[in-house]
Design an enzyme around this catalytic site. Structure first.
Site: not given
Length: 231
Positions: A52, A86, A89, A104, A171-172
């Site tokens: 991270y 989601q 950043d 998230h 987004t998927s």
């Protein structure tokens, strides 16, 4: 007018940030079990910290793109606009968006090991393992690991349930529970989906206006339309 913008990794990919699920994404290079579960954190916290730290370094080097800026412009022009993402950043915020709901987590913050909502900002990109929260627990990346609950999901569902218009981009719709947000939109809600591909919308196909363009092209176009109509 309540406009909800729901974004995923695709909106930041055009700023150069690696996505997790694409064919050349981060999960092709790292095992989820090694860096993105609570068990991984307990087993090898230094590896998680290093992973991270690298993501944070990349984030700080990236810049908001035209899609981020257009979303911030929409929020400024139409006060009822909320942003749910989601993404971990801070590019929405750096573009000027406010009150962003991060489902998230946020890469620029650390959190208490005891309390998932007890966060502290991190200056720069480097976390040092062993630093502690004021509550005495170890600090860990403020990331929702796989298998953990999504703290602000109920908030996001409430926002989605009040939407007059929903703009979905990058987004998927494959990552749950976040992907289920569109199911909370009222039947009367207009849904715009910006994606250059051909996702499977299933039962939602008749309700979605699909803009087959990259985020940096499609989002500013939709935002201009929404501002002209609702500002």
């Amino acid at each position: 007018m309540n406009i909800v913008v729901f974004t995923g990794a695709g909106v930041s990919a055009e700023s150069g940030l690696g996505t997790f699920r694409d064919s050349d994404g981060l999960w092709e290079k790292y095992r989820i079990e090694d860096v993105c579960t609570h068990e991984a954190w307990l087993r090898n916290p230094q590896l998680c910290v290093d992973f991270y730290n690298a993501r944070r370094k990349d984030t700080l080097a990236a810049q908001p793109n035209a899609a981020h800026k257009a979303i911030a412009r929409l929020q400024q022009a139409v006060p009822g606009t909320r942003v749910i993402t989601q993404n971990i950043d801070d590019l929405h915020e750096r573009a000027g968006a406010t009150g962003v709901v991060h489902l998230h987590g946020e890469i620029t913050k650390l959190r208490s090991e005891k309390d998932e909502l007890a966060t502290v900002p991190l200056e720069g990109w480097e976390q040092h393992y062993g630093d502690r929260h004021p509550d005495g627990s170890l600090l860990r990346p403020y990331i929702v690991f796989f298998g953990e609950g999504v703290p602000y999901f109920d908030t996001a569902c409430r926002i989605a349930s009040e939407a007059d218009v929903m703009l979905v981009v990058g987004t998927s719709l494959n990552v749950y529970p976040a992907a289920s947000l569109i199911h909370y939109a009222p039947d009367s809600c207009l849904i715009y989906f910006v994606d250059p591909g051909q996702p499977e919308f299933g039962m939602w196909a008749d309700r979605i206006t699909h803009i087959r363009k990259p985020a940096t092209v499609g989002v500013p176009e939709v935002v201009d339309q929404l501002i002209a109509r609702y500002a």
